[in-house]
Design a protein around this motif. Structure first.
Motif, PDB file in Angstrom:
ATOM      1  N   GLU A  89     -91.238 -18.684  34.727  1.00 55.55           N
ATOM      2  CA  GLU A  89     -92.189 -19.148  33.712  1.00 55.55           C
ATOM      3  C   GLU A  89     -91.619 -18.777  32.343  1.00 55.55           C
ATOM      4  O   GLU A  89     -91.505 -17.601  32.018  1.00 55.55           O
ATOM      5  N   GLU A  90     -91.260 -19.792  31.586  1.00 55.61           N
ATOM      6  CA  GLU A  90     -90.637 -19.569  30.274  1.00 55.61           C
ATOM      7  C   GLU A  90     -91.650 -19.429  29.144  1.00 55.61           C
ATOM      8  O   GLU A  90     -91.359 -18.820  28.123  1.00 55.61           O
ATOM      9  N   SER A  91     -92.853 -20.030  29.311  1.00 54.43           N
ATOM     10  CA  SER A  91     -93.807 -20.077  28.202  1.00 54.43           C
ATOM     11  C   SER A  91     -95.233 -20.184  28.717  1.00 54.43           C
ATOM     12  O   SER A  91     -95.512 -20.982  29.620  1.00 54.43           O
ATOM     13  N   LEU A  92     -96.144 -19.407  28.127  1.00 51.82           N
ATOM     14  CA  LEU A  92     -97.564 -19.503  28.474  1.00 51.82           C
ATOM     15  C   LEU A  92     -98.112 -20.880  28.126  1.00 51.82           C
ATOM     16  O   LEU A  92     -99.005 -21.383  28.792  1.00 51.82           O
ATOM     17  N   GLU A  93     -97.579 -21.484  27.077  1.00 50.25           N
ATOM     18  CA  GLU A  93     -98.052 -22.782  26.615  1.00 50.25           C
ATOM     19  C   GLU A  93     -97.686 -23.912  27.590  1.00 50.25           C
ATOM     20  O   GLU A  93     -98.192 -25.021  27.462  1.00 50.25           O
ATOM     21  N   GLN A  94     -96.811 -23.645  28.537  1.00 50.76           N
ATOM     22  CA  GLN A  94     -96.387 -24.675  29.493  1.00 50.76           C
ATOM     23  C   GLN A  94     -97.129 -24.600  30.830  1.00 50.76           C
ATOM     24  O   GLN A  94     -96.792 -25.320  31.765  1.00 50.76           O
ATOM     25  N   LYS A  95     -98.167 -23.768  30.933  1.00 54.76           N
ATOM     26  CA  LYS A  95     -98.874 -23.620  32.209  1.00 54.76           C
ATOM     27  C   LYS A  95     -99.356 -24.961  32.748  1.00 54.76           C
ATOM     28  O   LYS A  95     -99.203 -25.243  33.932  1.00 54.76           O
ATOM     29  N   ALA A  96     -99.940 -25.809  31.911  1.00 58.16           N
ATOM     30  CA  ALA A  96    -100.413 -27.122  32.377  1.00 58.16           C
ATOM     31  C   ALA A  96     -99.251 -27.950  32.911  1.00 58.16           C
ATOM     32  O   ALA A  96     -99.380 -28.628  33.937  1.00 58.16           O
ATOM     33  N   ASP A  97     -98.104 -27.876  32.237  1.00 59.43           N
ATOM     34  CA  ASP A  97     -96.917 -28.605  32.699  1.00 59.43           C
ATOM     35  C   ASP A  97     -96.470 -28.103  34.069  1.00 59.43           C
ATOM     36  O   ASP A  97     -96.104 -28.894  34.937  1.00 59.43           O
ATOM     37  N   TYR A  98     -96.487 -26.772  34.264  1.00 58.06           N
ATOM     38  CA  TYR A  98     -96.094 -26.200  35.549  1.00 58.06           C
ATOM     39  C   TYR A  98     -97.066 -26.641  36.649  1.00 58.06           C
ATOM     40  O   TYR A  98     -96.649 -26.980  37.758  1.00 58.06           O
ATOM     41  N   ILE A  99     -98.361 -26.613  36.344  1.00 62.47           N
ATOM     42  CA  ILE A  99     -99.370 -27.031  37.329  1.00 62.47           C
ATOM     43  C   ILE A  99     -99.100 -28.466  37.766  1.00 62.47           C
ATOM     44  O   ILE A  99     -99.115 -28.772  38.964  1.00 62.47           O
ATOM     45  N   LYS A 100     -98.821 -29.333  36.805  1.00 68.00           N
ATOM     46  CA  LYS A 100     -98.547 -30.739  37.119  1.00 68.00           C
ATOM     47  C   LYS A 100     -97.203 -30.902  37.827  1.00 68.00           C
ATOM     48  O   LYS A 100     -97.094 -31.634  38.818  1.00 68.00           O
ATOM     49  N   GLN A 101     -96.170 -30.228  37.332  1.00 69.17           N
ATOM     50  CA  GLN A 101     -94.826 -30.343  37.912  1.00 69.17           C
ATOM     51  C   GLN A 101     -94.816 -29.972  39.395  1.00 69.17           C
ATOM     52  O   GLN A 101     -94.165 -30.633  40.216  1.00 69.17           O
ATOM     53  N   PHE A 102     -95.548 -28.903  39.740  1.00 66.58           N
ATOM     54  CA  PHE A 102     -95.563 -28.427  41.126  1.00 66.58           C
ATOM     55  C   PHE A 102     -96.732 -29.002  41.928  1.00 66.58           C
ATOM     56  O   PHE A 102     -96.966 -28.584  43.055  1.00 66.58           O
ATOM     57  N   ARG A 103     -97.459 -29.945  41.336  1.00 65.52           N
ATOM     58  CA  ARG A 103     -98.575 -30.631  41.987  1.00 65.52           C
ATOM     59  C   ARG A 103     -99.568 -29.643  42.599  1.00 65.52           C
ATOM     60  O   ARG A 103    -100.025 -29.802  43.744  1.00 65.52           O
ATOM     61  N   ALA A 104     -99.907 -28.605  41.820  1.00 66.86           N
ATOM     62  CA  ALA A 104    -100.826 -27.573  42.303  1.00 66.86           C
ATOM     63  C   ALA A 104    -102.267 -28.088  42.299  1.00 66.86           C
ATOM     64  O   ALA A 104    -102.700 -28.740  41.350  1.00 66.86           O
ATOM     65  N   ASP A 105    -102.973 -27.764  43.363  1.00 66.38           N
ATOM     66  CA  ASP A 105    -104.390 -28.108  43.479  1.00 66.38           C
ATOM     67  C   ASP A 105    -105.270 -27.006  42.910  1.00 66.38           C
ATOM     68  O   ASP A 105    -106.425 -27.238  42.564  1.00 66.38           O
ATOM     69  N   CYS A 106    -104.708 -25.800  42.835  1.00 64.72           N
ATOM     70  CA  CYS A 106    -105.511 -24.648  42.427  1.00 64.72           C
ATOM     71  C   CYS A 106    -104.625 -23.613  41.724  1.00 64.72           C
ATOM     72  O   CYS A 106    -103.545 -23.288  42.211  1.00 64.72           O
ATOM     73  N   LEU A 107    -105.110 -23.101  40.600  1.00 64.02           N
ATOM     74  CA  LEU A 107    -104.471 -21.994  39.877  1.00 64.02           C
ATOM     75  C   LEU A 107    -105.231 -20.722  40.230  1.00 64.02           C
ATOM     76  O   LEU A 107    -106.464 -20.677  40.104  1.00 64.02           O
ATOM     77  N   VAL A 108    -104.516 -19.710  40.682  1.00 63.80           N
ATOM     78  CA  VAL A 108    -105.113 -18.422  41.018  1.00 63.80           C
ATOM     79  C   VAL A 108    -104.531 -17.364  40.089  1.00 63.80           C
ATOM     80  O   VAL A 108    -103.311 -17.262  39.945  1.00 63.80           O
ATOM     81  N   MET A 109    -105.433 -16.582  39.478  1.00 63.11           N
ATOM     82  CA  MET A 109    -105.019 -15.494  38.587  1.00 63.11           C
ATOM     83  C   MET A 109    -105.904 -14.283  38.857  1.00 63.11           C
ATOM     84  O   MET A 109    -106.999 -14.413  39.401  1.00 63.11           O
TER      85      MET A 109
END
Length: 132
Positions: free
Chosen positions: A72-92
């Motif tokens: 993870e290079e940037s907090l601002e790219q979280k939405a991009d990562y979610i879309k890139q990896f086709r995630a159905d759910c973000l867990v934190m």
């Protein structure tokens, strides 16, 4: 197939890290883990991780609960990562409660309770305070 994504620095890997990764994996069929880059960690915490980025990646990759790992290079790219990896759910962890609710338009967002009485920051302080 339910794809879960989570993020963390995972410095000085401890039981709290393992617990959240295993609990995140239990929510789906495929777990993707974003490991914070050294530079990102410096931006967030004003210090570099104790463990090298490559070592933190190797530890996370070795876990049987984890299917895919990336930097993870940037907090601002979280939405991009979610879309890139086709995630159905973000867990934190619940220490981030509410901070990622704005992603609910692209995936489910779940905050899991942290393991009590353990954190990397606390571990670092304990080690630094020891007299050798």
């Amino acid at each position: 197939m339910m794809r879960i994504i989570t993020f963390g620095t995972f410095d000085m890997f401890h039981i709290g890290h393992l617990n959240i990764i295993e609990r995140a994996r239990a929510l789906g069929d495929y777990l993707i883990v974003g490991v914070s880059a050294d530079q990102l960690n410096f931006k967030k915490k004003n210090r570099f991780p104790i463990c090298r980025q490559e070592d933190r990646l190797k530890i996370i990759r070795a876990l049987k609960a984890v299917d895919e790992v990336f930097i993870e290079e940037s907090l601002e790219q979280k939405a991009d990562y979610i879309k890139q990896f086709r995630a159905d759910c973000l867990v934190m962890g619940d220490d981030w409660r509410g901070r990622f609710d704005h992603f609910q338009d692209i995936c489910d967002v779940i905050y899991l309770p942290r393991t009590p009485s353990i954190s990397t920051t606390e571990l670092i302080e304990v080690v630094r305070s020891q007299q050798f």
